[in-house]
Design a protein around this motif. Structure first.
Motif, mmCIF file in Angstrom:
data_model
loop_
_atom_site.group_PDB
_atom_site.id
_atom_site.type_symbol
_atom_site.label_atom_id
_atom_site.label_comp_id
_atom_site.label_asym_id
_atom_site.label_seq_id
_atom_site.Cartn_x
_atom_site.Cartn_y
_atom_site.Cartn_z
ATOM 1 N N ILE A 113 0.871 -1.183 0.000
ATOM 2 C CA ILE A 113 0.000 0.000 0.000
ATOM 3 C C ILE A 113 0.900 1.222 0.000
ATOM 4 O O ILE A 113 1.669 1.431 0.941
ATOM 5 N N ALA A 114 0.826 2.037 -1.069
ATOM 6 C CA ALA A 114 1.830 3.077 -1.244
ATOM 7 C C ALA A 114 1.285 4.223 -2.072
ATOM 8 O O ALA A 114 0.374 4.054 -2.880
ATOM 9 N N GLN A 115 1.903 5.402 -1.898
ATOM 10 C CA GLN A 115 1.493 6.575 -2.647
ATOM 11 C C GLN A 115 2.429 6.904 -3.800
ATOM 12 O O GLN A 115 2.095 7.728 -4.648
ATOM 13 N N SER A 116 3.608 6.321 -3.845
ATOM 14 C CA SER A 116 4.597 6.772 -4.841
ATOM 15 C C SER A 116 4.565 5.925 -6.103
ATOM 16 O O SER A 116 4.907 4.735 -6.076
ATOM 17 N N GLN A 117 4.221 6.572 -7.189
ATOM 18 C CA GLN A 117 4.326 5.913 -8.479
ATOM 19 C C GLN A 117 5.764 5.958 -9.000
ATOM 20 O O GLN A 117 6.079 5.343 -10.012
ATOM 21 N N TYR A 118 6.642 6.662 -8.301
ATOM 22 C CA TYR A 118 8.030 6.787 -8.733
ATOM 23 C C TYR A 118 8.931 5.706 -8.131
ATOM 24 O O TYR A 118 9.841 5.219 -8.801
ATOM 25 N N VAL A 119 8.692 5.329 -6.873
ATOM 26 C CA VAL A 119 9.604 4.386 -6.225
ATOM 27 C C VAL A 119 8.933 3.113 -5.721
ATOM 28 O O VAL A 119 9.628 2.152 -5.390
ATOM 29 N N ASP A 120 7.615 3.064 -5.663
ATOM 30 C CA ASP A 120 6.933 1.873 -5.158
ATOM 31 C C ASP A 120 6.319 1.022 -6.266
ATOM 32 O O ASP A 120 6.657 -0.155 -6.416
ATOM 33 N N ARG A 153 0.287 -7.663 -4.762
ATOM 34 C CA ARG A 153 -0.904 -6.878 -5.062
ATOM 35 C C ARG A 153 -0.700 -5.488 -4.459
ATOM 36 O O ARG A 153 -0.306 -5.358 -3.302
ATOM 37 N N THR A 154 -0.960 -4.474 -5.251
ATOM 38 C CA THR A 154 -0.578 -3.115 -4.867
ATOM 39 C C THR A 154 -1.776 -2.181 -4.904
ATOM 40 O O THR A 154 -2.502 -2.127 -5.907
ATOM 41 N N ILE A 155 -1.965 -1.457 -3.804
ATOM 42 C CA ILE A 155 -3.001 -0.435 -3.708
ATOM 43 C C ILE A 155 -2.302 0.922 -3.736
ATOM 44 O O ILE A 155 -1.478 1.226 -2.865
ATOM 45 N N TRP A 156 -2.630 1.697 -4.735
ATOM 46 C CA TRP A 156 -2.037 3.032 -4.873
ATOM 47 C C TRP A 156 -2.900 4.040 -4.127
ATOM 48 O O TRP A 156 -4.067 4.245 -4.467
ATOM 49 N N ILE A 157 -2.338 4.650 -3.091
ATOM 50 C CA ILE A 157 -3.027 5.702 -2.339
ATOM 51 C C ILE A 157 -2.666 7.028 -3.007
ATOM 52 O O ILE A 157 -1.633 7.630 -2.723
ATOM 53 N N ASN A 158 -3.539 7.460 -3.889
ATOM 54 C CA ASN A 158 -3.254 8.624 -4.735
ATOM 55 C C ASN A 158 -3.813 9.888 -4.076
ATOM 56 O O ASN A 158 -4.791 10.482 -4.531
ATOM 57 N N ARG A 159 -3.161 10.293 -2.992
ATOM 58 C CA ARG A 159 -3.657 11.429 -2.201
ATOM 59 C C ARG A 159 -3.627 12.739 -2.978
ATOM 60 O O ARG A 159 -4.398 13.650 -2.675
ATOM 61 N N ASN A 160 -2.745 12.857 -3.949
ATOM 62 C CA ASN A 160 -2.577 14.121 -4.665
ATOM 63 C C ASN A 160 -3.213 14.125 -6.049
ATOM 64 O O ASN A 160 -2.926 15.013 -6.859
ATOM 65 N N SER A 161 -4.063 13.150 -6.324
ATOM 66 C CA SER A 161 -4.793 13.077 -7.605
ATOM 67 C C SER A 161 -3.848 13.155 -8.799
ATOM 68 O O SER A 161 -4.082 13.881 -9.757
ATOM 69 N N GLN A 162 -2.782 12.390 -8.735
ATOM 70 C CA GLN A 162 -1.826 12.353 -9.832
ATOM 71 C C GLN A 162 -2.354 11.499 -10.984
ATOM 72 O O GLN A 162 -3.191 10.621 -10.789
ATOM 73 N N THR A 163 -1.817 11.749 -12.156
ATOM 74 C CA THR A 163 -2.047 10.887 -13.309
ATOM 75 C C THR A 163 -0.915 9.875 -13.373
ATOM 76 O O THR A 163 0.255 10.239 -13.221
ATOM 77 N N LEU A 164 -1.264 8.616 -13.590
ATOM 78 C CA LEU A 164 -0.240 7.583 -13.665
ATOM 79 C C LEU A 164 0.623 7.816 -14.903
ATOM 80 O O LEU A 164 0.116 7.950 -16.013
ATOM 81 N N VAL A 210 -6.854 1.730 -6.852
ATOM 82 C CA VAL A 210 -6.467 3.126 -6.649
ATOM 83 C C VAL A 210 -7.489 3.774 -5.724
ATOM 84 O O VAL A 210 -8.693 3.707 -5.984
ATOM 85 N N LEU A 211 -6.997 4.394 -4.647
ATOM 86 C CA LEU A 211 -7.867 5.040 -3.675
ATOM 87 C C LEU A 211 -7.305 6.423 -3.339
ATOM 88 O O LEU A 211 -6.090 6.624 -3.377
ATOM 89 N N VAL A 222 -11.610 -2.802 0.269
ATOM 90 C CA VAL A 222 -10.886 -3.487 -0.813
ATOM 91 C C VAL A 222 -10.346 -4.836 -0.334
ATOM 92 O O VAL A 222 -10.384 -5.831 -1.065
ATOM 93 N N LEU A 223 -9.905 -4.890 0.912
ATOM 94 C CA LEU A 223 -9.366 -6.127 1.461
ATOM 95 C C LEU A 223 -10.428 -7.094 1.945
ATOM 96 O O LEU A 223 -10.101 -8.203 2.395
ATOM 97 N N GLY A 224 -11.694 -6.692 1.895
ATOM 98 C CA GLY A 224 -12.782 -7.573 2.297
ATOM 99 C C GLY A 224 -13.110 -7.561 3.765
ATOM 100 O O GLY A 224 -13.855 -8.427 4.249
#
Length: 231
Positions: A178-185, A195-206, A216-217, A226-228
């Motif tokens: 579970i991570a916010q960085s599309q650059y390093v994670d 399995r990866t959940i992107w926490i997109n707090r800053n409304s970035q475009t992938l 994506v959350l 998401v995890l049930g």
């Protein structure tokens, strides 16, 4: 894409800063103070973006240095790029600003919600004496805390991810990252089979070419669903 819930995860791993800890606000305040002290006319937001994307991020791929040193050296480079005089002591306390960063408002309640159901770990491009403050502020709920100091490598290098899997004794297939960085994670967790959940707090475009996360959350509040754990 529907998040694959099987096999049931044994381990949840987290990027810490930007996902659980609001380092962005803390570091922006610090940078604003530096700009004021240097009497620079550049807007604080512009300086911050320049520091992070043009200096700090690229240093992650260079020769290894502890994160406090990386923060200081990248700040020096950013200051020089704006024509500022750089003194040897500039940035000595940059790491302290990171250590002082607080959890996001949704972090602690979320962690207490998931802790009874999964083992928890952190994978961070930080160093031990910095992250210890964050772990304490999050009520010491993590079984594993892996920093770049542990491996002398920074994400997106796979060494940090591989080390937490080895210490936990679990495969990537039963781990959710579970991570916010599309650059390093994302560039590492997805190809490794986490399995990866992107926490997109800053409304970035992938960015084009970045591996697609499994969910994506905008924050952590939707992760239990998401995890049930909830409907």
């Amino acid at each position: 894409m529907e998040f694959p819930r099987e096999p049931r995860p044994d381990l949840l791993t987290f990027d810490c800063y930007g996902t659980l800890i609001d380092w962005d606000s803390a570091l922006r305040r610090y940078v604003a103070g530096v700009i004021s002290a240097k009497s620079l006319s550049v807007p604080a937001a512009e300086f911050y973006e320049n520091w992070y994307y043009r200096h700090a991020l690229p240093m992650l791929r260079g020769p290894f240095k502890l994160y406090r040193t990386l923060l200081k050296d990248s700040l020096h480079d950013a200051l020089r790029s704006f024509g500022a005089e750089v003194l040897p002591a500039d940035g000595d306390d940059f790491g302290d600003a990171m250590a002082d960063a607080e959890p996001f408002p949704d972090t602690r309640a979320f962690l207490h919600q998931v802790a009874p159901h999964f083992r928890l770990g952190i994978i961070s491009n930080s160093q031990d004496d910095i992250i210890s403050h964050a772990v304490r502020r999050m009520d010491d709920l993590f079984e594993f805390v892996i920093t770049a100091e542990s491996t002398h490598a920074y994400k997106p290098a796979p060494a940090l991810f591989e080390l937490v899997l080895a210490r936990a004794g679990v495969p990537s297939a039963t781990t959710v990252h579970i991570a916010q960085s599309q650059y390093v994670d994302l560039p590492t967790s997805v190809p490794l089979g986490m399995r990866t959940i992107w926490i997109n707090r800053n409304s970035q475009t992938l960015r084009e070419g970045t591996p697609t996360p499994h969910a994506v959350l905008p924050d952590l509040r939707g992760v239990p669903r998401v995890l049930g754990l909830t409907r």
